[in-house]
Scaffold this motif. Structure first.
Motif, PDB file in Angstrom:
ATOM      1  N   GLN A  54      23.056  -5.647 -37.640  1.00 47.09           N
ATOM      2  CA  GLN A  54      24.521  -5.677 -37.701  1.00 47.09           C
ATOM      3  C   GLN A  54      25.121  -5.511 -36.304  1.00 47.09           C
ATOM      4  O   GLN A  54      26.090  -6.180 -35.952  1.00 47.09           O
ATOM      5  CB  GLN A  54      25.046  -4.574 -38.630  1.00 47.09           C
ATOM      6  CG  GLN A  54      24.685  -4.782 -40.081  1.00 47.09           C
ATOM      7  CD  GLN A  54      25.351  -6.019 -40.646  1.00 47.09           C
ATOM      8  OE1 GLN A  54      26.557  -6.067 -40.801  1.00 47.09           O
ATOM      9  NE2 GLN A  54      24.571  -7.046 -40.930  1.00 47.09           N
ATOM     10  N   LYS A  55      24.542  -4.613 -35.522  1.00 47.97           N
ATOM     11  CA  LYS A  55      25.021  -4.404 -34.143  1.00 47.97           C
ATOM     12  C   LYS A  55      24.790  -5.665 -33.314  1.00 47.97           C
ATOM     13  O   LYS A  55      25.647  -6.030 -32.498  1.00 47.97           O
ATOM     14  CB  LYS A  55      24.317  -3.206 -33.511  1.00 47.97           C
ATOM     15  CG  LYS A  55      24.726  -1.885 -34.118  1.00 47.97           C
ATOM     16  CD  LYS A  55      23.921  -0.738 -33.537  1.00 47.97           C
ATOM     17  CE  LYS A  55      24.264   0.569 -34.245  1.00 47.97           C
ATOM     18  NZ  LYS A  55      23.376   1.660 -33.825  1.00 47.97           N
ATOM     19  N   ILE A  56      23.667  -6.303 -33.512  1.00 46.42           N
ATOM     20  CA  ILE A  56      23.383  -7.549 -32.792  1.00 46.42           C
ATOM     21  C   ILE A  56      24.395  -8.612 -33.194  1.00 46.42           C
ATOM     22  O   ILE A  56      24.939  -9.324 -32.345  1.00 46.42           O
ATOM     23  CB  ILE A  56      21.930  -8.011 -33.058  1.00 46.42           C
ATOM     24  CG1 ILE A  56      20.953  -7.044 -32.384  1.00 46.42           C
ATOM     25  CG2 ILE A  56      21.706  -9.453 -32.584  1.00 46.42           C
ATOM     26  CD1 ILE A  56      19.513  -7.164 -32.847  1.00 46.42           C
ATOM     27  N   ASP A  57      24.674  -8.703 -34.477  1.00 43.33           N
ATOM     28  CA  ASP A  57      25.641  -9.679 -34.972  1.00 43.33           C
ATOM     29  C   ASP A  57      27.025  -9.441 -34.372  1.00 43.33           C
ATOM     30  O   ASP A  57      27.764 -10.382 -34.112  1.00 43.33           O
ATOM     31  CB  ASP A  57      25.692  -9.618 -36.497  1.00 43.33           C
ATOM     32  CG  ASP A  57      26.323 -10.854 -37.098  1.00 43.33           C
ATOM     33  OD1 ASP A  57      25.967 -11.970 -36.656  1.00 43.33           O
ATOM     34  OD2 ASP A  57      27.167 -10.714 -37.998  1.00 43.33           O
ATOM     35  N   GLN A  58      27.352  -8.171 -34.133  1.00 44.15           N
ATOM     36  CA  GLN A  58      28.655  -7.818 -33.561  1.00 44.15           C
ATOM     37  C   GLN A  58      28.622  -7.762 -32.030  1.00 44.15           C
ATOM     38  O   GLN A  58      29.606  -7.384 -31.404  1.00 44.15           O
ATOM     39  CB  GLN A  58      29.119  -6.471 -34.122  1.00 44.15           C
ATOM     40  CG  GLN A  58      29.342  -6.496 -35.620  1.00 44.15           C
ATOM     41  CD  GLN A  58      29.409  -5.096 -36.217  1.00 44.15           C
ATOM     42  OE1 GLN A  58      29.668  -4.120 -35.526  1.00 44.15           O
ATOM     43  NE2 GLN A  58      29.166  -5.001 -37.509  1.00 44.15           N
ATOM     44  N   GLU A  59      27.455  -8.092 -31.467  1.00 41.17           N
ATOM     45  CA  GLU A  59      27.255  -8.128 -30.017  1.00 41.17           C
ATOM     46  C   GLU A  59      27.476  -6.765 -29.361  1.00 41.17           C
ATOM     47  O   GLU A  59      27.989  -6.676 -28.239  1.00 41.17           O
ATOM     48  CB  GLU A  59      28.124  -9.213 -29.370  1.00 41.17           C
ATOM     49  CG  GLU A  59      27.805 -10.602 -29.891  1.00 41.17           C
ATOM     50  CD  GLU A  59      28.646 -11.695 -29.267  1.00 41.17           C
ATOM     51  OE1 GLU A  59      29.141 -11.511 -28.137  1.00 41.17           O
ATOM     52  OE2 GLU A  59      28.805 -12.742 -29.922  1.00 41.17           O
ATOM     53  N   ILE A  60      27.083  -5.710 -30.036  1.00 41.97           N
ATOM     54  CA  ILE A  60      27.169  -4.350 -29.500  1.00 41.97           C
ATOM     55  C   ILE A  60      25.857  -4.051 -28.781  1.00 41.97           C
ATOM     56  O   ILE A  60      24.792  -4.093 -29.395  1.00 41.97           O
ATOM     57  CB  ILE A  60      27.409  -3.321 -30.627  1.00 41.97           C
ATOM     58  CG1 ILE A  60      28.722  -3.638 -31.353  1.00 41.97           C
ATOM     59  CG2 ILE A  60      27.390  -1.901 -30.077  1.00 41.97           C
ATOM     60  CD1 ILE A  60      28.913  -2.843 -32.631  1.00 41.97           C
ATOM     61  N   ASN A  61      25.940  -3.750 -27.478  1.00 49.71           N
ATOM     62  CA  ASN A  61      24.731  -3.462 -26.670  1.00 49.71           C
ATOM     63  C   ASN A  61      23.605  -4.434 -27.034  1.00 49.71           C
ATOM     64  O   ASN A  61      22.496  -4.016 -27.384  1.00 49.71           O
ATOM     65  CB  ASN A  61      24.257  -2.026 -26.874  1.00 49.71           C
ATOM     66  CG  ASN A  61      25.285  -1.015 -26.429  1.00 49.71           C
ATOM     67  OD1 ASN A  61      26.029  -1.256 -25.492  1.00 49.71           O
ATOM     68  ND2 ASN A  61      25.329   0.118 -27.099  1.00 49.71           N
ATOM     69  N   LEU A  62      23.898  -5.702 -26.927  1.00 49.81           N
ATOM     70  CA  LEU A  62      23.025  -6.754 -27.443  1.00 49.81           C
ATOM     71  C   LEU A  62      21.595  -6.669 -26.929  1.00 49.81           C
ATOM     72  O   LEU A  62      20.646  -6.690 -27.721  1.00 49.81           O
ATOM     73  CB  LEU A  62      23.630  -8.122 -27.109  1.00 49.81           C
ATOM     74  CG  LEU A  62      23.006  -9.318 -27.789  1.00 49.81           C
ATOM     75  CD1 LEU A  62      23.130  -9.222 -29.300  1.00 49.81           C
ATOM     76  CD2 LEU A  62      23.660 -10.596 -27.300  1.00 49.81           C
ATOM     77  N   VAL A  63      21.405  -6.549 -25.637  1.00 50.76           N
ATOM     78  CA  VAL A  63      20.049  -6.540 -25.074  1.00 50.76           C
ATOM     79  C   VAL A  63      19.275  -5.323 -25.557  1.00 50.76           C
ATOM     80  O   VAL A  63      18.135  -5.439 -26.029  1.00 50.76           O
ATOM     81  CB  VAL A  63      20.101  -6.586 -23.527  1.00 50.76           C
ATOM     82  CG1 VAL A  63      18.708  -6.389 -22.940  1.00 50.76           C
ATOM     83  CG2 VAL A  63      20.701  -7.896 -23.052  1.00 50.76           C
ATOM     84  N   GLU A  64      19.898  -4.147 -25.477  1.00 46.13           N
ATOM     85  CA  GLU A  64      19.223  -2.915 -25.893  1.00 46.13           C
ATOM     86  C   GLU A  64      18.879  -2.939 -27.381  1.00 46.13           C
ATOM     87  O   GLU A  64      17.767  -2.576 -27.784  1.00 46.13           O
ATOM     88  CB  GLU A  64      20.098  -1.687 -25.595  1.00 46.13           C
ATOM     89  CG  GLU A  64      20.363  -1.444 -24.122  1.00 46.13           C
ATOM     90  CD  GLU A  64      21.575  -2.220 -23.587  1.00 46.13           C
ATOM     91  OE1 GLU A  64      22.184  -3.030 -24.343  1.00 46.13           O
ATOM     92  OE2 GLU A  64      21.918  -2.030 -22.410  1.00 46.13           O
ATOM     93  N   ASN A  65      19.836  -3.354 -28.195  1.00 46.37           N
ATOM     94  CA  ASN A  65      19.603  -3.359 -29.637  1.00 46.37           C
ATOM     95  C   ASN A  65      18.587  -4.413 -30.044  1.00 46.37           C
ATOM     96  O   ASN A  65      17.792  -4.177 -30.957  1.00 46.37           O
ATOM     97  CB  ASN A  65      20.914  -3.533 -30.405  1.00 46.37           C
ATOM     98  CG  ASN A  65      21.712  -2.248 -30.447  1.00 46.37           C
ATOM     99  OD1 ASN A  65      21.149  -1.178 -30.667  1.00 46.37           O
ATOM    100  ND2 ASN A  65      23.007  -2.335 -30.235  1.00 46.37           N
ATOM    101  N   PHE A  66      18.577  -5.552 -29.355  1.00 46.20           N
ATOM    102  CA  PHE A  66      17.582  -6.578 -29.679  1.00 46.20           C
ATOM    103  C   PHE A  66      16.182  -6.073 -29.318  1.00 46.20           C
ATOM    104  O   PHE A  66      15.243  -6.229 -30.101  1.00 46.20           O
ATOM    105  CB  PHE A  66      17.895  -7.891 -28.951  1.00 46.20           C
ATOM    106  CG  PHE A  66      17.052  -9.030 -29.426  1.00 46.20           C
ATOM    107  CD1 PHE A  66      17.317  -9.671 -30.634  1.00 46.20           C
ATOM    108  CD2 PHE A  66      15.987  -9.481 -28.672  1.00 46.20           C
ATOM    109  CE1 PHE A  66      16.525 -10.720 -31.087  1.00 46.20           C
ATOM    110  CE2 PHE A  66      15.191 -10.534 -29.107  1.00 46.20           C
ATOM    111  CZ  PHE A  66      15.465 -11.154 -30.315  1.00 46.20           C
ATOM    112  N   ASN A  67      16.054  -5.457 -28.159  1.00 45.22           N
ATOM    113  CA  ASN A  67      14.754  -4.910 -27.755  1.00 45.22           C
ATOM    114  C   ASN A  67      14.305  -3.795 -28.705  1.00 45.22           C
ATOM    115  O   ASN A  67      13.131  -3.702 -29.050  1.00 45.22           O
ATOM    116  CB  ASN A  67      14.804  -4.404 -26.312  1.00 45.22           C
ATOM    117  CG  ASN A  67      14.903  -5.548 -25.322  1.00 45.22           C
ATOM    118  OD1 ASN A  67      14.505  -6.678 -25.615  1.00 45.22           O
ATOM    119  ND2 ASN A  67      15.442  -5.273 -24.148  1.00 45.22           N
ATOM    120  N   GLU A  68      15.246  -2.964 -29.127  1.00 45.15           N
ATOM    121  CA  GLU A  68      14.918  -1.904 -30.074  1.00 45.15           C
ATOM    122  C   GLU A  68      14.508  -2.495 -31.430  1.00 45.15           C
ATOM    123  O   GLU A  68      13.591  -1.987 -32.092  1.00 45.15           O
ATOM    124  CB  GLU A  68      16.098  -0.947 -30.253  1.00 45.15           C
ATOM    125  CG  GLU A  68      15.747   0.255 -31.106  1.00 45.15           C
ATOM    126  CD  GLU A  68      16.877   1.264 -31.234  1.00 45.15           C
ATOM    127  OE1 GLU A  68      16.738   2.160 -32.083  1.00 45.15           O
ATOM    128  OE2 GLU A  68      17.887   1.156 -30.514  1.00 45.15           O
TER     129      GLU A  68
END
Length: 174
Positions: A42-56
């Motif tokens: 959901q955070k990725i979809d909303q572009e919240i801290n995209l790189v960090e959240n994608f890596n996590e």
């Protein structure tokens, strides 16, 4: 395919034998991991801290897969074949359960295979995160079917000897 399960009616939630209870008891921890994964998507979809959240998300999907795989093996390798003796495996509940396992695993594998392949645009990351969302929805529904239909059915269907064998065999899978 999920329609096949609805024809079984509501199954009672009596006391489960140790092996079946163990399979059911593995669901809450897996569900908690799934909720974390879904939250990250959901955070990725909303572009919240995209790189960090994608890596996590990549890290947490690997952890989830490591926990899900032995659980799936206990069901696919032990419970489903034991039940299949009575109700078959090519159609009906066992076929549905195996299909859902395959679909969830395919989404998770596709995510992991692609996510580690390189750099992605924002839209590509969102598309990859959708694979985990798909697995989340499949498994959420799947766990409910197992808990409310399949496990109670197995409890009624399997003999005491088979339940003891089920427990013994699932304890061997780590």
């Amino acid at each position: 395919m999920s329609r096949c399960m609805s024809g079984l009616g509501s199954m009672g939630q009596g006391q489960l034998s140790e092996g079946i209870a163990r399979l059911k008891s593995e669901h809450p921890a897996l569900r908690a991991q799934m909720e974390d994964l879904y939250s990250l998507t959901q955070k990725i979809d909303q572009e919240i801290n995209l790189v960090e959240n994608f890596n996590e998300l990549i890290i947490k999907v690997k952890e989830f897969k490591n926990d899900l795989d032995p659980h799936s093996e206990r069901e696919e390798g032990v419970l489903f074949p034991m039940m299949g003796v009575y109700i078959g495996t090519t159609s009906g509940p066992i076929a549905v359960m195996e299909y859902e396992h395959d679909q969830a695993k395919a989404n998770i594998s596709a995510f992991l295979n692609q996510a580690e392949a390189g750099e992605f645009t924002t839209d590509e990351k969102k598309k990859l995160a959708e694979l985990i969302q798909n697995a989340y929805f499949i498994l959420t529904d799947h766990f409910l079917k197992e808990e409310n239909v399949l496990f109670p059915m197995a409890e009624r269907m399997l003999s005491d000897e088979e339940k003891a064998e089920l427990l013994r065999k699932i304890q061997e899978i780590h």
